[in-house]
Design a protein around this motif. Structure first.
Motif, short mmCIF file in Angstrom:
data_model
loop_
_atom_site.label_atom_id
_atom_site.label_comp_id
_atom_site.label_asym_id
_atom_site.label_seq_id
_atom_site.Cartn_x
_atom_site.Cartn_y
_atom_site.Cartn_z
N SER A 67 0.81 -1.24 0.00
CA SER A 67 0.00 0.00 0.00
C SER A 67 0.83 1.27 0.00
O SER A 67 0.28 2.36 -0.23
CB SER A 67 -0.93 0.04 1.21
N PHE A 98 -10.14 -0.74 5.94
CA PHE A 98 -9.68 -0.19 4.67
C PHE A 98 -10.34 -0.83 3.46
O PHE A 98 -10.30 -0.30 2.38
CB PHE A 98 -8.15 -0.32 4.56
N ILE A 116 -7.39 4.26 1.22
CA ILE A 116 -8.13 3.00 1.34
C ILE A 116 -8.13 2.34 -0.03
O ILE A 116 -7.92 2.99 -1.05
CB ILE A 116 -9.58 3.21 1.85
N TYR A 244 -4.46 3.07 7.60
CA TYR A 244 -5.70 2.31 7.66
C TYR A 244 -6.63 2.88 8.73
O TYR A 244 -6.70 4.08 8.92
CB TYR A 244 -5.40 0.82 7.91
N SER A 286 -4.55 -3.97 12.85
CA SER A 286 -5.03 -3.04 11.83
C SER A 286 -4.29 -3.17 10.51
O SER A 286 -4.62 -2.49 9.54
CB SER A 286 -4.91 -1.59 12.31
#
Lengths: 308, 308, 308, 308
Positions: A67, A98, A116, A244, A286
């Motif tokens: 990401s 996310f 996201i 996130y 997370s």
């Protein structure tokens, strides 16, 4: 904390402190290529705007940036689209995991922010419109930012990821249904999985984000990547949305603009001073690197380098 | 931008620029006392850590601070509870309007952060446990922070607000149902409506938040209100959660920790430098002062005083 | 299955079959008065439209009818308001647990149907407007329907329930916030808790719902309680919404209009033929009587008395 | 209402009453083939279990049955899978529009019932597993049920529908992500769009659902399509879930098990007596035929043929 030797000492101190935590958590396991990464690795790099490099641990080991590539994709798309970009992607924290579809449904297919998955798919869709081979554009852009020709994406990782992308496919089709995706879903997913599979080291990533700490100017070649104002604004977005559903907690504990990836990397920056990257593959709940998060928290606590 | 005369010039410049926008938007109208405030007012104050006061417009006019009192309530509760406070209130942006019950339902009655109404009710519940007359404790605390004995809450505003608090009552009962409210709902709502009805001016509010820019030390009496670390962390929370559902956009555009209220006030701070407050009663759709938001955006753009 | 002796045999057969299941599940335990009811009780009654009574087990034991009272409240309110009632309460299954606030938020305070708690609170609010002592009106109405003067509500149960009604209070305040509650929340909750605390036996309840199977005419005194059309329509509503979030499953398995309560009672009816009530205190996860549900399923399977 | 001439008179009466309403509403317009159907058409057919056919209006005109095919697909899948089918699809009303993803997300990819799109996609996935050419299996099944060899699906309609199926693709990928789809998404969507494109007339559809009114026995060839119990249970499911998000209102007003389609058709049945079908292309806001709904309401009001 003003001379450069301090960063070496600081990184050493941070490393020692987080040693017992390295390997705690869970390595991303939805594709074999990520699942097979040994969890007990840790690297960290600080690159100051004058080009000095400070490292500890496996700071030269390349890993899947995942990401974190959303940041490069966003900057690249912003260069082409400017503020028109925000008509198709919001700038608010999502308040939900996310990869949630709920918010898309209640907000007519406009993702909450570009970090996201849904938002990054829209950004990738823009790149598909603007570039013949969008993944190559992201790779080339990353090369310029970190001043290295050696950046590539891992085709096996991209292929594995593509094979398990039903949730992203669901979001892409859903946004297309709302008219917020212009290119074929398959093409967008291909490009997305490929730029997420870029591999870089802590040193390369710390170099690559330095322009955000440098009023938008690439310190290695002097190019204005973004205006000073845009660089500040994207930094703000990283702070509020970059990690996130834990962005609030991250800002609270670390207090630096940052972007994390499920490969275990987290990039951050101290405005006016340096780019930072930490990497350790095991993740907390997370999806952020467990040891990496602790290391960054220590980094700001010990150095007083929070932005607040 | 280093000598103090600059702030006077800057505030004048900001004021001129936002003049056409003053009065645009909608004054909060759910109680007559707020609805009757003339919308075409505007004031702004900067108080540097050495005590110099810079103002423009109606910076001495007192107004209803409303949700800005949540900041004082939070600091006061944090002084008593420390990090145990976070067991009952989260630190994440809400992703939904400030008075939503949906998130409470899906997260077992734990509000996302102390700046949405639900979170502020839990904080007020803590104050009800710790103080015999919690609203007086908040008033007294605000007096110390701004170094003025003249702070009061408006009983008529508190009473009107109490009469239209069905949504807050719904949230309070809902959280009590989940065990996250310890005192009677009526008592918590009374205290909440009273501390929201505190009246302060831009100058008083800019003075009152200066301790957050001063590593937690009240600049006017030298008292350590919060530890330096806690002051930074609460500032981070203001940035990610302080302006209702527009916190991401606010961070993006303004880039300063801030807290707004439906009375039209917004407090902000430049770490290491000053407290800021702007006031103009007409609100944009998210409940933040329309002209105030623009003024703060200009303030950081013109001064380069964003934290990023 | 045409002569009345069949019902005696049928009830005996049903009882034998469910014996091993009686007591399985969990007795409602949010108030001591319900928690203390011995779970291993079971009663069932069928009252045909000609007045013949068939029973098995504890069919004469009175129990707390709880949500079954929502049916009486609805009929009573409908007598006064007619179809205008549906402007404030919907007629659709809720798709979410009976005490959810989410749907209220997304549908502006209009409950999905009169059998979820929110809907029953609006109905009770109507009764508060129409009757000086609404709980007495419901009691009196239940007396007429079952042709017995001996019906009362249990004040201790009502008081206990009132003391644990934070979730209902949350919903009531929430609907009042949307303008869908006319009387003070406390007054509505008092009346609601009282009519839920009515105590009746299986025989009394089977008699009380017979009018719905009799084209709206009370078979015991010949009064037209509802028009034939309204009786059919409310029966349809019982089928689609009468058993909390399990209404679809209930219709699938039992195939009769029904209304359940957390006291363990379930009333049902076979149009043109009889009223039915089963009672057993231990509940399955949706809040319906476990053994009662099985008994009704067997009742329709063995008798072929489903409406389908 | 016992001799067959009554149905002719009744249909005539219904037709006259709804004449002013025919054409009101909106024809489904997401594909040109449906958008081009003239809205001012109306047909209705009743087929009693002894084979007598009663019609009014365009009862012999074939139209796109769309979601009515979900009923045939469900029965066909149920014949193969039996009650194991319910492990992958629920039996509860959805409480949200027929194409919502929210519920899928909160319930781990298990659709609420087989009549919402998500549920029908899972059913179609089962048919993809059980049949080489699943759409042909549905066509063949429909032929047997209505005793006609002339049933086909319209390839142009199927192709158009396939080209606008992003929302269904989103749901399919989403369920595949949860492991609730076994075959490739493209294959499932192809089969789904094809069986939705089946064309039948009111007479053919009324004949085709008669087995549900006949204890599961196909009246035209004596075959047991479903057990009597299963037929009743599927009828119950039609009542609670067969008309999109308006099932509660439909049960309330019409009181018959039914299934509607966006082509403007609605099938219904009177247990023990007849199959019914009405068709008129213009839809009300929930996606059911406006005039068709009114016609069925009148049908039950005038005939007293509700199941309640």
């Amino acid at each position: 904390m003003t001379d450069t030797r301090d960063y070496d000492a600081l990184l050493h101190q941070v490393h020692q402190a987080v040693l017992p935590e390295i390997g705690r958590g869970t390595v991303a396991n939805y594709i074999p290529e990520l699942a097979d990464v040994p969890p007990d690795q840790f690297g960290m790099a600080v690159v100051t705007l004058d080009g000095k490099v400070h490292t500890v641990g496996h700071a030269q080991t390349r890993f899947s940036i995942q990401s974190i590539s959303k940041l490069f994709a966003l900057v690249l798309a912003f260069q082409r689209q400017g503020d028109a970009l925000w008509e198709r992607v919001g700038r608010e924290p999502s308040g939900t995991p996310f990869n949630s579809l709920v918010q898309l449904e209640s907000e007519s297919g406009k993702p909450r922010n570009p970090f996201i998955n849904a938002g990054a798919l829209v950004i990738t869709d823009m790149l598909c419109t603007n570039f013949a081979v969008p993944e190559n554009a992201v790779v080339e852009f990353a090369r310029q930012l970190c001043d290295s020709k050696e950046i590539h994406y891992d085709r096996r990782v991209a292929r594995s990821e593509r094979g398990t992308s039903d949730r992203n496919a669901a979001m892409a089709h859903f946004m297309k249904n709302f008219g917020n995706l212009r290119n074929p879903v398959d093409q967008v997913l291909d490009a997305y999985c490929k730029h997420c599979a870029i591999e870089m080291s802590c040193v390369e990533l710390a170099r690559a984000v330095a322009f955000l700490a440098n009023r938008g100017v690439n310190p290695w070649n002097g190019e204005q990547v973004l205006s000073a104002s845009a660089a500040k604004r994207l930094s703000a977005l990283m702070l509020t949305c970059g990690t996130y559903d834990a962005a609030g907690d991250f800002a609270f504990r670390v207090g630096l603009p940052a972007k994390s990836g499920v490969g275990g990397g987290i990039v951050a920056l101290v405005p006016g001073e340096c780019g930072v990257c930490v990497w350790s593959p095991a993740l907390e709940h997370s999806g952020n690197s467990h040891a990496g998060l602790l290391a960054l928290e220590l980094f700001t606590t010990l150095s007083g380098r929070s932005i607040f």
